[in-house]
Structures are given as C-alpha cells and as structure tokens.
Write an enzyme that holds these catalytic residues in place. Structure first.
Site, PDB file in Angstrom:
ATOM      1  CB  SER A 143      -0.722  -0.527   1.059  1.00 25.97           C
ATOM      2  OG  SER A 143      -0.185   0.156   2.431  1.00 25.97           O
ATOM      3  CB  SER A 188       0.336   3.577   4.536  1.00 26.60           C
ATOM      4  OG  SER A 188       1.278   2.510   4.751  1.00 26.60           O
ATOM      5  CB  SER A 246      -0.754   6.308   7.101  1.00 30.77           C
ATOM      6  OG  SER A 246      -0.253   5.329   8.051  1.00 30.77           O
TER       7      SER A 246
END
Length: 247
Positions: free
Chosen positions: A41, A43, A195
C-alpha cells in the site's frame, strides 16, 4: 542390486540431502536474520513505494513468537530484545489481528506524549520541525497522488525523512494527545493523510508485536507491475531504488 543402480540411488539421496539442507538454511535465515517483505500500500510513501521489495532485519529488536513461522506460542514477550529508536521503519503485527503485517515509522517510545496539531507532529509538547521539500508523484494506480506536497521532518535525534501532506485538513491532522504506555510504541505512516496507524485503529503497538526493522530495498517494480509479469520488468523496474537503504 547392480552397482549402476546403487550409484543412482546414492546420487538421488545426496541431492535430497542438499535440498533439505538448503531449505533448512533458508528457514534459519528467514526466521533469525532477514525476511523479505513486499510493500502492498501507499501508506509509507514517499519513503517506501508500492512494488518495493525489502529485507527486514529480524535480530534488530530481538525475537518474539511473531518472529517464528506460524507464530507458535512457545514463549511470551521478547528474548534478546532491544528497543527501537524513534524514527525507525518497523514491520509489526497488527494488534487487533496479529496475522496481518503492517509497516510504519516509530514516532513514539514508551512514556512519550504524541499529538498532531494542524498537521504538525508534536512529541512531548515540542513540534517536530517540518520544512517543504518539493512534491511527489506516484505511479500507484489506487493512490495516484500527483504533485503532492512533500515535507521533511527532523527528529531531535537528527533522524530526518520525507512525509506527504495531501490535504491540510484531514482527520489525522488534529488529534488528542496520546501517552504511550510502557512496553508499547506509537506508529505513523509517512503518507500522513493515507495511513491507518496508531492515530486510528492500530492503536499502541506492543513490543511483542515487532517483527523487525526495514533495512534495504532489494527490488522495486512500478506501475502496478507484479513480480510474475517478467516481461514488464525492463520498462517498469525502478533501477534507482535497488539496494537503497531504508531511512
């Protein structure tokens, strides 16, 4: 039994022993020393990108049951443990569901007071210096991020790193003050507005849940290229990220 058949059987047995020894060695390295992880991801952008493949140093903080395959309940707490430093990028087990791995940056140690005020990280009542550092464009399809403002934070330890601030009024830009309990850590992603971290559902991370410190990027593919798509590697390899130390 003929000599020829016996030689074939001996050769087969030797090959089996070599394979078993190689598997055991690989398991020991993965369990005790380094473990590969893939960044799934955005984040931790811009520090870590989707498609980065990293090695995690598993002996950096000692060992817990989560250091072992299948997380057997052989012992509690950590052995040969050492405390992470503020600013370390750490892989840990998600406290509400320890079967899931997360990767974030340690911003709060036990006893620290952590708060976000108007998008500025405050540690123990002191704002962390935050300076503009250009802009960032992502090649990640699910979180494109074009010309996202980059800000460089510098901790009191001298550790410095880039963060993203896509929106000046996100729900994580102003929080209550969190006091980190003993034996726990406060984690945040460098992509501050995208996040899931200790400001939200992750909460405080127990020391037992630490897997290891992110150490180096050994491989990196952009534009949502999967590892299996070998034919796309030449056009999408991020050559400048290979063997880059994670900071």
């Amino acid at each position: 039994m003929s000599e020829k058949v016996e030689k074939k059987q001996n050769a087969l047995w030797e090959n089996i022993k070599v394979i078993v020894q190689a598997l055991v060695l690989a398991m020991i390295i993965r369990t005790v020393l380094f473990q590969p992880f893939t960044i799934p991801s955005g984040s931790m952008m811009p520090t870590l990108l989707v498609g980065d493949y990293i090695f995690v140093n598993k002996f950096a903080y000692g060992y817990s049951k989560y250091s072992l395959p299948f997380s057997p309940d052989l012992f509690s707490g950590r052995i040969f443990g050492s405390e992470p430093k503020r600013g370390d990028v750490v892989v840990f087990r998600f406290p509400p569901n320890p079967e899931v791995d997360y990767i974030k940056r340690v911003v709060g140690l036990p006893g620290d007071r952590i708060q976000m005020i108007d998008g500025v990280l405050n540690i123990n009542g002191q704002p962390v210096p935050k300076q503009p550092d250009g802009s960032f464009n992502s090649d990640y399809r699910l979180d494109p991020g074009q010309d996202v403002p980059v800000f460089r934070e510098t901790l009191d330890t001298g550790i410095t790193y880039d963060t993203l601030d896509q929106s000046p009024n996100s729900r994580g830009d102003n929080t209550r003050e969190f006091t980190v309990p003993a034996g726990h850590y406060f984690m945040m992603g460098d992509n501050r507005d995208n996040s899931a971290d200790s400001r939200f559902d992750v909460g405080f991370v127990p020391a037992e849940n630490l897997v290891g410190r992110a150490s180096v990027i050994f491989f990196s593919l952009g534009n949502d290229t999967t590892f299996r798509e070998i034919w796309r590697w030449p056009a999408n390899m991020r050559w400048d990220r290979l063997f880059k130390v994670v900071e």
